[in-house]
Design a protein around this motif. Structure first.
Motif: not given
Length: 88
Positions: A73-77, A81-88
């Motif tokens: 679960n921690r690795m998925e979160r 988070k990494t994918l969301a921050s790379s979009i912006y």
């Protein structure tokens, strides 16, 4: 009717007694916690909180299952988070 008695095979235990166990990683629970099984006698071990190898009891199987779920679960979160921050 012939009765069959189930005797444990002593050859693998004798082999491990003479030459030592041949442990292979059978499951990676987290980066630091793994489960091992001997190829010959099928004895199972796991890593404890100090990093030492101990016998894999039902209690430790349950602990490892919980650790694995938390780690996954921690690795998925973290991945989200990494994918969301790379979009912006």
């Amino acid at each position: 009717m012939k009765k069959t008695t189930h005797k444990p095979n002593l050859i693998p235990k004798m082999y491990c007694g003479l030459f030592g166990h041949d442990y292979q990683v059978t499951k990676k629970v987290t980066y630091h916690v793994k489960e091992y099984t001997c190829n010959h006698c099928k004895k199972q071990l796991t890593t404890n909180s100090n990093g030492s190898l101990i016998e894999l009891t039902p209690k430790f199987k349950e602990i490892n299952a919980i650790l694995e779920r938390i780690h996954t679960n921690r690795m998925e979160r973290l991945k989200e988070k990494t994918l969301a921050s790379s979009i912006y």
